[in-house]
Scaffold this active site. Structure first.
Site, PDB file in Angstrom:
ATOM      1  N   LYS A 113     -70.226 -61.657  30.447  1.00 53.97           N
ATOM      2  CA  LYS A 113     -70.560 -62.573  29.347  1.00 53.97           C
ATOM      3  C   LYS A 113     -70.485 -64.038  29.774  1.00 53.97           C
ATOM      4  O   LYS A 113     -69.426 -64.522  30.165  1.00 53.97           O
ATOM      5  CB  LYS A 113     -69.600 -62.316  28.187  1.00 53.97           C
ATOM      6  N   GLY A 124     -77.174 -70.116  19.506  1.00 56.27           N
ATOM      7  CA  GLY A 124     -76.627 -71.376  20.010  1.00 56.27           C
ATOM      8  C   GLY A 124     -77.400 -72.601  19.554  1.00 56.27           C
ATOM      9  O   GLY A 124     -76.809 -73.652  19.271  1.00 56.27           O
ATOM     10  N   ASN A 125     -78.736 -72.475  19.465  1.00 59.23           N
ATOM     11  CA  ASN A 125     -79.562 -73.644  19.113  1.00 59.23           C
ATOM     12  C   ASN A 125     -79.395 -74.080  17.661  1.00 59.23           C
ATOM     13  O   ASN A 125     -79.869 -75.136  17.281  1.00 59.23           O
ATOM     14  CB  ASN A 125     -81.039 -73.365  19.431  1.00 59.23           C
ATOM     15  N   LYS A 150     -71.602 -62.019  20.186  1.00 62.01           N
ATOM     16  CA  LYS A 150     -71.711 -62.254  18.744  1.00 62.01           C
ATOM     17  C   LYS A 150     -72.782 -61.361  18.098  1.00 62.01           C
ATOM     18  O   LYS A 150     -72.696 -61.057  16.916  1.00 62.01           O
ATOM     19  CB  LYS A 150     -71.974 -63.727  18.431  1.00 62.01           C
TER      20      LYS A 150
HETATM   21  P1  ADP Z   1     -78.640 -67.223  21.409  1.00 54.21           P
HETATM   22  O1  ADP Z   1     -77.915 -68.500  21.638  1.00 54.21           O
HETATM   23  O2  ADP Z   1     -79.479 -67.235  20.177  1.00 54.21           O
HETATM   24  O3  ADP Z   1     -77.789 -66.007  21.553  1.00 54.21           O
HETATM   25  P2  ADP Z   1     -79.855 -66.644  24.005  1.00 54.21           P
HETATM   26  O4  ADP Z   1     -80.330 -67.780  24.823  1.00 54.21           O
HETATM   27  O5  ADP Z   1     -78.610 -65.938  24.400  1.00 54.21           O
HETATM   28  O6  ADP Z   1     -79.785 -67.189  22.525  1.00 54.21           O
HETATM   29  O7  ADP Z   1     -81.012 -65.539  23.905  1.00 54.21           O
HETATM   30  C1  ADP Z   1     -82.292 -65.820  23.381  1.00 54.21           C
HETATM   31  C2  ADP Z   1     -83.271 -66.198  24.501  1.00 54.21           C
HETATM   32  O8  ADP Z   1     -83.589 -65.050  25.283  1.00 54.21           O
HETATM   33  C3  ADP Z   1     -84.611 -66.668  24.029  1.00 54.21           C
HETATM   34  O9  ADP Z   1     -84.584 -67.995  23.570  1.00 54.21           O
HETATM   35  C4  ADP Z   1     -85.469 -66.475  25.277  1.00 54.21           C
HETATM   36  O10 ADP Z   1     -85.421 -67.631  26.079  1.00 54.21           O
HETATM   37  C5  ADP Z   1     -84.745 -65.361  26.041  1.00 54.21           C
HETATM   38  N1  ADP Z   1     -85.500 -64.108  26.239  1.00 54.21           N
HETATM   39  C6  ADP Z   1     -85.273 -63.256  27.258  1.00 54.21           C
HETATM   40  N2  ADP Z   1     -86.067 -62.188  27.207  1.00 54.21           N
HETATM   41  C7  ADP Z   1     -86.860 -62.345  26.108  1.00 54.21           C
HETATM   42  C8  ADP Z   1     -87.891 -61.555  25.522  1.00 54.21           C
HETATM   43  N3  ADP Z   1     -88.276 -60.391  26.045  1.00 54.21           N
HETATM   44  N4  ADP Z   1     -88.483 -62.011  24.386  1.00 54.21           N
HETATM   45  C9  ADP Z   1     -88.094 -63.194  23.848  1.00 54.21           C
HETATM   46  N5  ADP Z   1     -87.117 -63.983  24.368  1.00 54.21           N
HETATM   47  C10 ADP Z   1     -86.495 -63.577  25.483  1.00 54.21           C
HETATM   48 MG    MG Z   2     -76.804 -65.366  23.371  1.00 49.61          MG
END
Ligand code: ADP
Ligand code: MG
Length: 311
Positions: free
Chosen positions: A130, A13-14, A211
């Site tokens: 989701k 997402g970022n 995704k």
């Molecule tokens: P994306 O938009 O890339 O799918 P998400 O926010 O759904 O991102 O998932 C990634 C996030 O999961 C990371 O940025 C972090 O904040 C979080 N996260 C949860 N558990 C962990 C972990 N064990 N190690 C690293 N990040 C984690």
């Molecule tokens: Mg995600």
């Protein structure tokens, strides 16, 4: 015919949305993303790019609901996924073409509206998980749940989001056309938002495919050499966010299985990435999956990120 290494890259997402949700803001974020991607493309790698659409499809659903009338009916979720594949693909394709041209590279980029097949019997339909749309406070979420049939859940400590069913992808409907584009050296943007969920008979369903799982299925059917999942962190961690946090450089399937059991990866954020990476490594035998950040991408051969390997 391409003889380059094929790598499927899943954008988090970022990569698209920073703090400005306007079209211009997202196009600007994608211009930065394109710079990172082109750094990799320069290394003679054939990339197939997938991306998320959670906030975009959530905002679109809100817009649809706000204008809903008999003459201008709100579109269902599968159609909204198709719409965001188009808009995000358009932005990313233009950003990539601009950056490729600036680097003197061929500007062969194609965006494909992609349908991904799910089973109607998938147990996920009985248990929506989701997250889609913007983060709300607990009070706002509770109010929405009283007023509508929608279900809201807490998301990894970051707020409350609407949840829908997230069935597993079982096939990529557009596999042959993606293959043809890859074989003709096109950089392909596809399976955005996990793809438009369709049944085996080709009917769209109200669900969202993760995704990361869709990217895994795509990497699998394209027989890609690598699956790279890009997100907001450089590496995956044990005890994430705690005092005894420990970042992982390389981890095998048996170790990861144990870490999952111990609850190190948040469901709905890091867990699906870890599971998708494991599925790819398992199915493709000795191939590697990498979870890292966009900023670390160009350097991924030099041991940044977390490498997921077979035992
Ligand atoms: P994306 O938009 O890339 O799918 P998400 O926010 O759904 O991102 O998932 C990634 C996030 O999961 C990371 O940025 C972090 O904040 C979080 N996260 C949860 N558990 C962990 C972990 N064990 N190690 C690293 N990040 C984690
Ligand atoms: Mg995600």
């Amino acid at each position: 015919m391409t003889n380059k290494r094929t790598v499927v890259i899943a954008l988090g997402g970022n990569a698209i949305l920073t703090d400005d949700p306007s079209a211009r803001g997202q196009q600007q974020a994608l211009r930065q993303t394109a710079k990172h991607l082109v750094a990799l493309i320069k290394q003679e790698i054939q990339v197939v790019i997938t991306h998320g659409n959670g906030p975009q499809v959530g905002n679109l659903l809100l817009q649809q609901q706000a204008a809903n009338s008999p003459k201008n009916p709100a579109m269902p979720l599968d159609t909204c996924v198709a719409m965001t594949q188009g808009s995000i693909g358009y932005w990313l394709q233009n950003a990539l073409e601009e950056e490729l041209a600036a680097e003197g590279l061929p500007t062969k980029v194609a965006t494909l509206v992609t349908q991904v097949v799910v089973s109607e019997k998938d147990p996920a339909f009985a248990d929506p998980t989701k997250p889609v749309g913007p983060f709300l406070t607990e009070e706002q979420a509770q109010q929405m749940m009283t007023e509508t049939n929608a279900i809201f859940k807490e998301d990894a400590g970051r707020g409350w989001r609407k949840v829908v069913a997230s069935p597993k992808p079982i096939a990529i409907h557009d596999q042959a056309s993606i293959r043809a584009l890859v074989d003709n050296d096109f950089i392909v943007i596809c399976a955005g938002g996990g793809g438009i969920p369709v049944t085996e008979s080709g009917r769209g369903v109200e669900a969202v495919i993760d995704k990361d799982f869709a990217s895994e299925k795509l990497a699998e059917v394209l027989e890609a050499e690598e699956l790279i999942i890009l997100t907001g962190v450089s590496k995956i961690a044990l005890n994430y966010g705690k005092d005894n946090e420990q970042w992982l450089d390389q981890v095998n399937l048996t170790e990861l299985e144990q870490y999952i059991q111990e609850g190190h990866f948040a469901p709905g954020s890091m867990l699906p990435k870890v599971q998708a990476a494991m599925d790819f490594v398992q199915v493709s035998k000795n191939n590697v999956a990498i979870i890292t950040s966009l900023e670390d991408l160009a350097d991924f051969d030099h041991e940044t990120g977390t490498r997921i390997i077979s035992d």
